[in-house]
Structure formats: C-alpha cells, structure tokens
Design a protein around this motif. Structure first.
Motif, PDB file in Angstrom:
ATOM      1  N   VAL A  29       0.847  -1.186   0.000  1.00  0.00           N
ATOM      2  CA  VAL A  29       0.000   0.000   0.000  1.00  0.00           C
ATOM      3  C   VAL A  29       0.888   1.244   0.000  1.00  0.00           C
ATOM      4  O   VAL A  29       2.084   1.179   0.275  1.00  0.00           O
ATOM      5  N   GLU A  30       0.276   2.386  -0.315  1.00  0.00           N
ATOM      6  CA  GLU A  30       1.004   3.650  -0.293  1.00  0.00           C
ATOM      7  C   GLU A  30       0.860   4.297   1.076  1.00  0.00           C
ATOM      8  O   GLU A  30      -0.237   4.423   1.606  1.00  0.00           O
ATOM      9  N   ILE A  31       1.996   4.713   1.641  1.00  0.00           N
ATOM     10  CA  ILE A  31       2.033   5.278   2.978  1.00  0.00           C
ATOM     11  C   ILE A  31       2.441   6.741   2.902  1.00  0.00           C
ATOM     12  O   ILE A  31       3.355   7.103   2.167  1.00  0.00           O
ATOM     13  N   ARG A  32       1.750   7.573   3.650  1.00  0.00           N
ATOM     14  CA  ARG A  32       2.146   8.960   3.884  1.00  0.00           C
ATOM     15  C   ARG A  32       2.143   9.195   5.390  1.00  0.00           C
ATOM     16  O   ARG A  32       1.266   8.703   6.084  1.00  0.00           O
ATOM     17  N   GLY A  33       3.112   9.957   5.865  1.00  0.00           N
ATOM     18  CA  GLY A  33       3.149  10.242   7.291  1.00  0.00           C
ATOM     19  C   GLY A  33       4.308  11.149   7.648  1.00  0.00           C
ATOM     20  O   GLY A  33       5.160  11.476   6.815  1.00  0.00           O
ATOM     21  N   THR A  34       4.319  11.570   8.903  1.00  0.00           N
ATOM     22  CA  THR A  34       5.365  12.451   9.436  1.00  0.00           C
ATOM     23  C   THR A  34       6.250  11.650  10.388  1.00  0.00           C
ATOM     24  O   THR A  34       5.748  10.905  11.239  1.00  0.00           O
TER      25      THR A  34
ATOM     26  N   ILE B 142       3.617   9.368  12.346  1.00  0.00           N
ATOM     27  CA  ILE B 142       2.325   9.842  12.859  1.00  0.00           C
ATOM     28  C   ILE B 142       1.588  10.560  11.734  1.00  0.00           C
ATOM     29  O   ILE B 142       2.160  10.804  10.670  1.00  0.00           O
ATOM     30  N   ASP B 143       0.333  10.891  11.968  1.00  0.00           N
ATOM     31  CA  ASP B 143      -0.519  11.491  10.924  1.00  0.00           C
ATOM     32  C   ASP B 143      -0.472  10.641   9.664  1.00  0.00           C
ATOM     33  O   ASP B 143      -0.243  11.119   8.553  1.00  0.00           O
ATOM     34  N   VAL B 144      -0.710   9.351   9.849  1.00  0.00           N
ATOM     35  CA  VAL B 144      -0.518   8.371   8.778  1.00  0.00           C
ATOM     36  C   VAL B 144      -1.774   8.258   7.929  1.00  0.00           C
ATOM     37  O   VAL B 144      -2.898   8.298   8.435  1.00  0.00           O
ATOM     38  N   SER B 145      -1.561   8.107   6.627  1.00  0.00           N
ATOM     39  CA  SER B 145      -2.652   7.741   5.729  1.00  0.00           C
ATOM     40  C   SER B 145      -2.193   6.541   4.910  1.00  0.00           C
ATOM     41  O   SER B 145      -1.038   6.455   4.494  1.00  0.00           O
TER      42      SER B 145
END
Length: 757
Positions: A74-79, A96-99
């Motif tokens: 899957v594609e992950i975005r986060g800080t 954190i702030d993961v999508s």
C-alpha cells in the motif's frame, strides 16, 4: 483511592460508548452534592468523578480505523516522529498522521526500512510499504510495515547510534536477545527462540516490563544512595534517600526514552515512579495504592488501555501476587516457628523457595485464562520453568546486561573483551528454555472468549482472598467455565469459514461431530519466511479463536506459496492427522510439509477425482485433477477442486483452477457443480469464474480470498460484476474480514463477520 478507581472506570466506559456530554452531567452532579445528605455526599461525588472521567475518555479515544485488514502493498504517507538505527542496514521509524492509500489512520505506524542512517524527525514520508496488522479492528489495531525502498530521508548517523551498536556478541541469538531486553527491539529474535519462550510460558521475560525496570530502578537507587553517602556533606545524610529516589526517577524515564516503549514498559515506569515518589515523601508505598495509581495514569493517557491484553495480564498478575502475600506470610511464620526446621540455612532456603513458588503459582494461575482468551496459548510447564527462569533473569541476566552496556559505552574495547561473559549468561537462558520447550511441545490451544477468560482470571484472584471475595471468586470461575465450554463446543450445523489471511487462501470446514478440515493455509505469494510469519500472526490466532486446536484434514490445493506458505508452521504448532495433496508433481514447499507431517505421525495422501468420501454425516468429493489423466501444464490448473456435501447444504471450493478447468468440469459432471456456497477460483482473477460455470453452480454466496482494497489488486472488478450479475452475494476477506456461513436448511444463507485477533 475510590475516586481514582471510578475515574478510571469512567474513562474506559466513555471511550467505549463515546459519551462526550457526560462532563456537563458530572459538573451538575458535583454542584448538587453540596445539598445532598451527608450519607449520600460521597456517593454523589463518586458519580460526578465517574461522569467526568467518561467525558475525558470519550475525548481521548481515537475514532475507529476505516480499514478492515491493512495487509499488503500500500502507499504510505506520514510524518517522522522518531527514527533510530536498529542495525547497520536497518532503520526503525515511527510515523504519525498516517494515511494508507489516501485514507487516514488513527494510530502511529512502525516502519522498518533499509538504510544506514536514521530519518529526520519532522520530515514527511511518502512511499510503498508492506503492512501487517496486530490487534482488533479499530483504535486498538497496531500497524507494522517494511518500506519497499531505501529510506528517502537521511540524517547524520552518529547521533542515532547506540553505545553497543558496534559491539557484537559471539552468538547471533544472544545478540538478538540482548537487543530485545535492552532496547525493546524484538525484530531480530528468531521464530524458534520466540516459540521457546511461548511454549515454556516465559514470554513475559522477553518484554521490557516491571521485572526489568524494577531491577534497573533498584540498582540506580542503591548506587546513587551510596554515592550521595560518600560524597555528600554529613548534614545531608538524613535526606540522601529522598535525593537518591528523585534521581532514580529521572534515570528510569531516561531509560524509557531510549528504548522502544510498549504499554507494559510505560505501566512499569509509572509504577516504579510512584514507589520512588513514596520514598521521596519519606513514606512506604502501599502496593495496592501504587497499582491503582499506575493504572489510573495509564487509563488517563489511553482510556482504551484496559481493553488490551497487556494491561489485563500485567495488572491481574500483580493483583494475584498481592492477594497471595498474606498466605505466604502465614506459611513463612509457620516455617520459622520453633522446631519446624532446625538448621538456619535450611530455614532460609525453604523460606525463599516457598515465597518464590507461591508467588509464581499465583501469577501463573491468574494469567493463564487471559493468555488462553487472547492468544490461544497455554504452557503446562510454565509455572515450573518460571521458578528458575524468572530469578535467573532478575538476579543475573538484567544486572549483567546493565553492567556490560555501561562498560561497552564507556570503553568499547573492554566491552568487546567481556562480551563472552554476557553471551554465556544469555546462552544458558536460551539453552534451558529450548530444552524445556522440546519436552513441553506446542503451547497452541483453543482460545476461550475474552469475557470468559477475564471472569476466570478474576475468579482465581478472588479465590486467593477471604470471605466475600472468595465467594465472588467461586461464582466468577463457574461463569467463566460455562462460557468456555459453550464457546468451544462443536457447532450445531456444518460451518464454512473463509479466513482473512491477506492475499492467500484458507477456508475452514467444521462439522457437528467435531470434524475440522482446512483447505489451504495461506502464505505470502513471494516470500516463504513471510508466509510462516503470517501463519503465526494471523492463521493460528484465528483458528484458536474459532476453537480449533487440531485438524482432521489439511488440503493443499496446489503448491503456490499463498496456499502452502503457512502450512509448515501450522503443522508444527497444532496436530494434523491427514494431508491431501494433488496427485501431480509437487513443489518444494509441499514436500517440506509432507516430511513434517509424517515425522509427527500424520498421513499424506495423493488425491484425484473419484467417489465421495464420507465425513461424518457429510462427504468430501474430489472433482479435479482427473484420475488417470495427464497432469495439466500449469500449477494453478493442478489445483484440487473439492465439493462438500452436508444435510444442510453444499460448498464448492475451486482453489486457483482456471476457466479452462471450469469448462472441463462443466462438460464432465455438470450436476456435481451445484452448490450453495462457491469459493471463487484464483482470488477473483479474470483467469477464472467463467460465466457459464458460475451460472451452473447455482450458488447464492461467493467467497473471495484476496485483498480487495485498492486499484490493481485482486479480485477483478469485472469478475465481481459477473458474480453479482449471476445473483451471488460476494464476500471478500481482505475487505470484509473473516466470514462464516452456517449450512443449516432452517436458516437463511448469509455470511456473518467473525471478530478475529
């Protein structure tokens, strides 16, 4: 202390039922308590505190995750919130702030990636990762993953190195155990070592919890107290214990900040801190007060904490130890009475063994039902092994580890010189556990319902008390036993359960006489090691939750890893009486499974089409491969196709058979294809599910094993549309979770979602 208890209870209930408006009710009740009668005033105030706690819990609780089963690419975005090197080539990062695939997640993500340098805190990450989940659906689920590329965010490596990263122990297993005990990083612990801890009931020793932090805190306190007595002015001598306790608190939280913390670590840190705060105030801490304070602190920070396994196991164990303490004191007084034991040495040894044995038995008996309910695991040698392993870890391993890490940080050459000593200490622990694990066998068992396990554990604690507590304990044990018996009893009708094991296949068949058969065992489609890990984390816990501790039959439809990848690990952990494989030539993974099953006195049978084989009141019929015909050229077309016939209905399981096989079956035996439930072939791929074949089955329910979460993944949208057009209600395990169907003619055919670990 009453207020703390009801505050914690209100926090948890508020988090579960989301009652944000309880704050206003709590304030109103608190205001009205002024005019309440004196006898009722404390009760009214307690209610106000509980309502305020409920409001706080509702505000703190995260919303449920929109994903049902995040497992796959899957594609992950986060800080980046935290990033440390865990080896020369690996970096562990908390985002954190993961999508995930554009959908926000409520919990942080622990991501492991290749790279020589830690990532920069505060930087944004975007990339592909393979995820796996652990925990129940919603806010309690935790996500772990491995990035598919090198870490894109680099920083200076020197600041993130641990003092002992450049020093290795002679044994790789000892080095992995050292990292688990010192940093909380268990990624290097091999499956065989992890299973040795599980099968001997000593898994609690592998986590940084109260035992480890208690030893560290005691060592810090005693060392600081000695230094203050030696260096401080004489006038400060009376206050030295307070100063030492205050500094020890800072030291404990300094240690916690440098490791990978878990809920157990934080609870232990809070408990140790409250004990040391009691020393700072010049008062001896009451154990029950410390326990309640630590629980209240954790619940205030995380209102859903009491719903988790770690919280329940930790506090039940401590509560059991505190409950058995009066009995230990009574027996110790009897042992020390005149004439009981003549030799002082024997008296001391007997007192120590008595205390250790009773405390260990109380903690083991109280936590065993919870371990069964959460993990489906029970070790019969656990109490005996813990009599030796727990003191060895507390008195030898942890102090040796702390001293060695201190030495290696100050002077690495001396650390390298003394590394064999620590290696020997850790090696003795591992060797002993492996010997006992071999004798004990697998600890995998049937999982009782959560409420039943909790009732049994609380009942055991109650039995350790006196008066009304003992009566309550008897009642709770009775309730728990009835719940466990009802949950593990065979089903009243035949059941077909499609297990959520990611991309792979795993379908469980159960009969009313206790028959159990598993069709395929899941696995990772490309990596055998990940298939075994998936069996440990997903397949075995689900089988335990469904009450399956043994299998009459395991059918491997064909040799692809997403069907056989978890089978070897499955056969190692639970008994398998018989395995069916296709009569065609098999791949290496199937041969490994066959050797393992035969070594455990199981049977391996090559099957092909033939008459139905009776199975209790039902029957299993192999429709494909054809008996006496040449084997198909592709692995998928060699799949074993099965038909289950029962008095309540039928099911057709297609494996990965292609549309060519479906058309052949349609020509040879169209009447044998009629079924109430269809396990759709090849995960809903366009290579299977021919329109004429689907119509010929007459099925009303279609089970699809596949991710089904994002574009490009199986099942195919065209196949789903074809199935719906034919009148099938489609259940996708990756989207809908584990689904169960009762083949009961008196009930409407429908799939029920089963909550799984």
């Amino acid at each position: 202390m009453r207020f703390l208890f009801f505050w914690s209870l209100g926090c948890t209930l508020g988090a579960v039922f989301s009652v944000e408006a309880a704050a206003w009710a709590g304030l109103m009740v608190a205001a009205l308590s002024r005019w309440a009668p004196v006898r009722l005033r404390w009760g009214v105030l307690t209610l106000a505190v509980a309502l305020l706690g409920a409001s706080w819990g509702a505000q703190r609780a995260p919303s449920s995750s929109p994903l049902v089963s995040p497992d796959g690419l899957v594609e992950i975005r986060g800080t980046v919130a935290r990033s440390v090197r865990v080896s020369d080539r690996d970096v562990r990062t908390t985002l954190i702030d993961v999508s995930v695939d554009g959908r926000p997640m409520t919990n942080p993500l622990s991501l492991r990636a290749r790279g020589a340098c830690a990532w920069r805190v505060g930087a944004l990450y975007k990339g592909l990762a393979e995820l796996r989940s652990h925990g129940s659906v919603g806010a309690q689920r935790r996500l772990f993953g491995r990035a598919r590329s090198e870490g894109p965010i680099a920083a200076s490596c020197a600041a993130e190195r641990r003092p002992h990263e450049g020093i290795s122990l002679p044994s790789a297993d000892s080095a992995a155990l050292l990292r688990a005990l010192s940093l909380g990083d268990r990624t290097g612990v091999t499956p065989s070592i992890r299973e040795a801890f599980i099968d001997t009931g000593t898994m609690h020793l592998l986590a940084i919890s109260g035992l480890h932090l208690g030893v560290v805190a005691w060592g810090l306190y005693r060392t600081l107290l000695a230094l203050l007595c030696l260096l401080g002015p004489g006038a400060w001598t009376r206050d030295n214990p307070r100063f030492a306790a205050a500094l020890a608190i800072l030291g404990v939280w300094g240690v916690v900040s440098q490791i990978q913390t878990t809920d157990a670590t934080l609870r232990a840190a809070w408990a140790v801190s409250f004990i040391l705060l009691g020393l700072c105030a010049g008062r001896r801490a009451d154990p029950l007060r410390v326990l309640l304070l630590a629980a209240s602190a954790m619940v205030t920070l995380d209102p859903r904490a009491p719903l988790g396994a770690s919280f329940q196991l930790s506090f039940i164990a401590v509560w059991a130890i505190l409950s058995v303490a009066p009995h230990v004191s009574a027996l110790r007084e009897r042992l020390e009475s005149p004439g009981a034991v003549s030799l002082p040495t024997m008296r001391r040894v007997g007192r120590g063994l008595l205390e250790l044995g009773m405390v260990n038995l109380a903690a083991s008996a109280a936590t065993a039902p919870l371990g069964l309910s959460w993990f489906g695991q029970l070790s019969w040698v656990g109490p005996l092994v813990n009599l030796v392993a727990t003191p060895w870890v507390a008195l030898v391993v942890v102090p040796s580890m702390v001293v060695w890490l201190f030495i290696s940080g100050l002077w690495p050459p001396l650390g390298a010189l003394t590394a064999p000593i620590l290696d020997g200490v850790l090696g003795l622990l591992l060797d002993g556990l492996e010997v006992w694990a071999e004798l004990a066998g697998s600890a995998q068992w049937v999982a009782v319902p959560r409420w039943s396990g909790l009732a049994l554990s609380l009942g055991v604690v109650g039995l350790l008390g006196r008066g009304w507590r003992r009566l309550g304990g008897v009642a709770l044990v009775a309730i728990g036993l009835v719940g466990a018996f009802m949950a593990t009893a065979p089903p009243q009708a035949w059941r077909v359960t499609a297990l959520d094991v990611g991309h792979g296949d795993a379908v469980l068949l159960e009969g009313p006489q206790g028959q159990t058969a598993l069709i395929d065992a899941g696995g990772h489609p490309r990596h055998p090691r990940l298939g075994a890990e998936q069996a440990r984390r997903r397949l075995l816990p689900q089988l335990a939750r469904l009450g399956v501790a043994r299998l009459d039959l395991l059918v491997i439809t064909h040799g692809d890893l997403d069907h056989v990848g978890g089978a070897v690990e499955l056969a190692r952990r639970i008994p398998v009486e018989e395995v069916w494989v296709s009569g065609c030539p098999q791949r290496r993974a199937v041969h490994a499974l066959a050797r393992g099953v035969i070594s455990r006195r199981g049977r391996v049978v090559r099957v092909s089409s033939g008459p139905p084989r009776m199975w209790g009141e039902g029957s299993l019929e192999v429709l494909w491969p054809r008996s006496g015909a040449p084997c198909p050229s592709t692995e998928n077309d060699r799949s074993v196709v099965l038909r289950l016939e029962t008095p309540g209905g039928s099911a057709l399981l297609m494996g990965d058979a292609s549309a060519e096989v479906e058309r052949t079956l349609l020509e040879l035996a169209p009447h044998r294809l009629r079924a109430d439930v269809l396990k759709v072939g090849h995960h809903g791929s366009e290579t299977s599910s021919d329109a004429r074949f689907v119509a010929a089955t007459g099925s009303r329910i279609g089970l699809v094993s596949g991710p089904g979460r994002h574009r490009g993944s199986l099942p195919s949208e065209a196949i789903l549309a074809r199935l719906r057009q034919a009148g099938l209600s489609v259940w996708i395990t990756g989207r809908d979770g584990t689904g169960q169907i009762l083949l009961d003619p008196t009930l409407e055919r429908q799939v029920t979602r089963i909550r799984t670990p």
